[in-house]
Write an enzyme that holds these catalytic residues in place. Structure first.
Site, PDB file in Angstrom:
ATOM      1  N   HIS A  97      -3.568   0.401   4.721  1.00 56.71           N
ATOM      2  CA  HIS A  97      -4.689   0.612   3.811  1.00 56.71           C
ATOM      3  C   HIS A  97      -5.500  -0.668   3.648  1.00 56.71           C
ATOM      4  O   HIS A  97      -5.048  -1.763   3.967  1.00 56.71           O
ATOM      5  CB  HIS A  97      -4.196   1.081   2.442  1.00 56.71           C
ATOM      6  CG  HIS A  97      -3.381   0.048   1.705  1.00 56.71           C
ATOM      7  ND1 HIS A  97      -2.098  -0.305   2.077  1.00 56.71           N
ATOM      8  CD2 HIS A  97      -3.680  -0.718   0.616  1.00 56.71           C
ATOM      9  CE1 HIS A  97      -1.635  -1.231   1.254  1.00 56.71           C
ATOM     10  NE2 HIS A  97      -2.580  -1.515   0.363  1.00 56.71           N
ATOM     11  N   ASP A  99      -7.506  -2.516   0.398  1.00 57.52           N
ATOM     12  CA  ASP A  99      -7.389  -2.421  -1.054  1.00 57.52           C
ATOM     13  C   ASP A  99      -8.600  -1.756  -1.705  1.00 57.52           C
ATOM     14  O   ASP A  99      -9.757  -2.125  -1.451  1.00 57.52           O
ATOM     15  CB  ASP A  99      -7.201  -3.821  -1.662  1.00 57.52           C
ATOM     16  CG  ASP A  99      -5.786  -4.354  -1.469  1.00 57.52           C
ATOM     17  OD1 ASP A  99      -4.858  -3.535  -1.330  1.00 57.52           O
ATOM     18  OD2 ASP A  99      -5.611  -5.588  -1.467  1.00 57.52           O
ATOM     19  N   HIS A 252      -3.783  -3.586   5.682  1.00 52.97           N
ATOM     20  CA  HIS A 252      -2.471  -4.231   5.601  1.00 52.97           C
ATOM     21  C   HIS A 252      -1.385  -3.221   5.256  1.00 52.97           C
ATOM     22  O   HIS A 252      -1.666  -2.092   4.836  1.00 52.97           O
ATOM     23  CB  HIS A 252      -2.465  -5.398   4.611  1.00 52.97           C
ATOM     24  CG  HIS A 252      -2.890  -5.039   3.216  1.00 52.97           C
ATOM     25  ND1 HIS A 252      -4.209  -4.850   2.859  1.00 52.97           N
ATOM     26  CD2 HIS A 252      -2.178  -4.807   2.083  1.00 52.97           C
ATOM     27  CE1 HIS A 252      -4.291  -4.542   1.584  1.00 52.97           C
ATOM     28  NE2 HIS A 252      -3.068  -4.493   1.085  1.00 52.97           N
ATOM     29  N   ARG A 267      -1.091  -9.726  -7.098  1.00 56.89           N
ATOM     30  CA  ARG A 267      -2.366  -9.688  -6.377  1.00 56.89           C
ATOM     31  C   ARG A 267      -3.551  -9.903  -7.302  1.00 56.89           C
ATOM     32  O   ARG A 267      -3.601  -9.382  -8.412  1.00 56.89           O
ATOM     33  CB  ARG A 267      -2.523  -8.321  -5.687  1.00 56.89           C
ATOM     34  CG  ARG A 267      -3.735  -8.217  -4.771  1.00 56.89           C
ATOM     35  CD  ARG A 267      -3.931  -6.778  -4.311  1.00 56.89           C
ATOM     36  NE  ARG A 267      -4.508  -5.937  -5.354  1.00 56.89           N
ATOM     37  CZ  ARG A 267      -4.550  -4.598  -5.318  1.00 56.89           C
ATOM     38  NH1 ARG A 267      -4.009  -3.955  -4.305  1.00 56.89           N
ATOM     39  NH2 ARG A 267      -5.097  -3.919  -6.300  1.00 56.89           N
TER      40      ARG A 267
END
Length: 318
Positions: A97, A99, A252, A267
């Site tokens: 995916h 983000d 990622h 994150r």
């Protein structure tokens, strides 16, 4: 004869299409602007960079450093119960995916810090969506250039995710408490580098104007190109590691190969632009207002940009 200024950081290329390590820098809020600019250029060039040895960085320092590279978004468009600045992630998102593509203003960069790593496993993989697009045969490029994809957070992309947050019913309920749906061009033009990149991943529920079965077949075809092993870069985390990646040109995947062990990463995402396709059409929000999540950042093109590999298309295809 005028000599070039000595680089403020040392960048070591780790993968042909993406991936590099940055040495010679200690992350702190008062970093020299020249160092920040070189880090930013390294991210644009190599798509993902790893800065090791940053054992002193805590949550506050991670957030402050990220703010030197751009404007931080809220932790997430819907998941705010864990804090509004950083998003703690437990387990591993073991599906490819990019983000937060379900909103219209896709974050430009993500800054990830390893907090708790298992004794084995738990690596993160990235794939270059620029290299994937450039390697498409010409007929598939034409198809991709003309497709628009619907991305949403209210879609059972996580049906096979069984590790960590994605398998937690409470997390899933908070994740989908506000529904976002956005139509993005499948091929976006990077606002800083001019490179063309595929915008796909596990938030895609279908393609505009196509039947569900047709969408599934085309998504499988194009997504497989992104995931090809020679198009990826893998990092095995160590304490003190921080990863920064260009969210506009990568996907990622968190590798869930650590059994019942505990894994946690934090994150921070940075505000990005509204994607624009090769035809000049921008993304369109179909449901949900992301203005409370993030401002819209519209950067200027980078003069003299040189890509990391020959797999990069910036000029129109005749």
């Amino acid at each position: 004869m005028t000599s070039r200024p000595r680089p403020a950081i040392e960048v070591t290329k780790l993968g042909h299409h993406l991936g590099a390590r940055i040495d010679g820098v200690t992350l702190r809020p008062d970093l020299d602007p020249r160092v920040i600019e070189e880090i930013r250029r390294a991210v644009l060039t190599h798509k993902v960079v790893i800065i090791t040895g940053q054992h002193h960085v805590d949550d506050a320092a991670q957030y402050e450093f990220a703010g030197l590279l751009g404007t931080p978004t809220k932790a997430h468009p819907t998941v705010l119960s864990r804090g509004e600045d950083l998003l703690p992630l437990e387990g591993a998102a073991n599906s490819w995916h990019t983000d937060v593509t379900f909103v219209d203003r896709i974050p430009k960069m993500s800054v990830l810090r390893a907090v708790v790593q298992p004794s084995y496993g738990g690596a993160t993989m990235w794939a270059s969506t620029v290299a994937a697009y450039a390697a498409l045969p010409a007929p598939l490029r034409v198809l991709a250039d003309n497709l628009r994809a619907i991305h949403t957070n209210d879609y059972d992309y996580a049906e096979h995710l069984t590790v960590g947050d994605s398998s937690d019913p409470e997390y899933r309920a908070e994740f989908t408490k506000t529904v976002f749906r956005t139509e993005h061009p499948v091929v976006r033009v990077h606002p800083e580098t001019g490179e063309r990149a595929l915008t796909l991943g596990h938030f895609v529920s279908g393609f505009a104007g196509l039947k569900t079965s047709e969408s599934a077949d085309i998504l499988r075809l194009l997504q497989a190109r992104v995931e090809r092993p020679d198009n990826t870069f893998r990092w095995n985390w160590s304490p003190g590691d921080i990863a920064i990646w260009d969210n506009r040109s990568t996907q990622h995947y968190g590798v869930a190969d650590f059994g019942d062990a505990y894994r946690k990463v934090n994150r921070v995402t940075l505000a990005g632009d509204i994607p624009v396709g090769v035809d000049g059409r921008p993304s369109v929000s179909l449901a949900g207002d992301a203005s409370a999540y993030s401002v819209v950042d519209t950067p200027d093109p980078v003069p003299g940009f040189v890509p990391a590999s020959e797999r990069s298309i910036t000029a129109p295809i005749d």
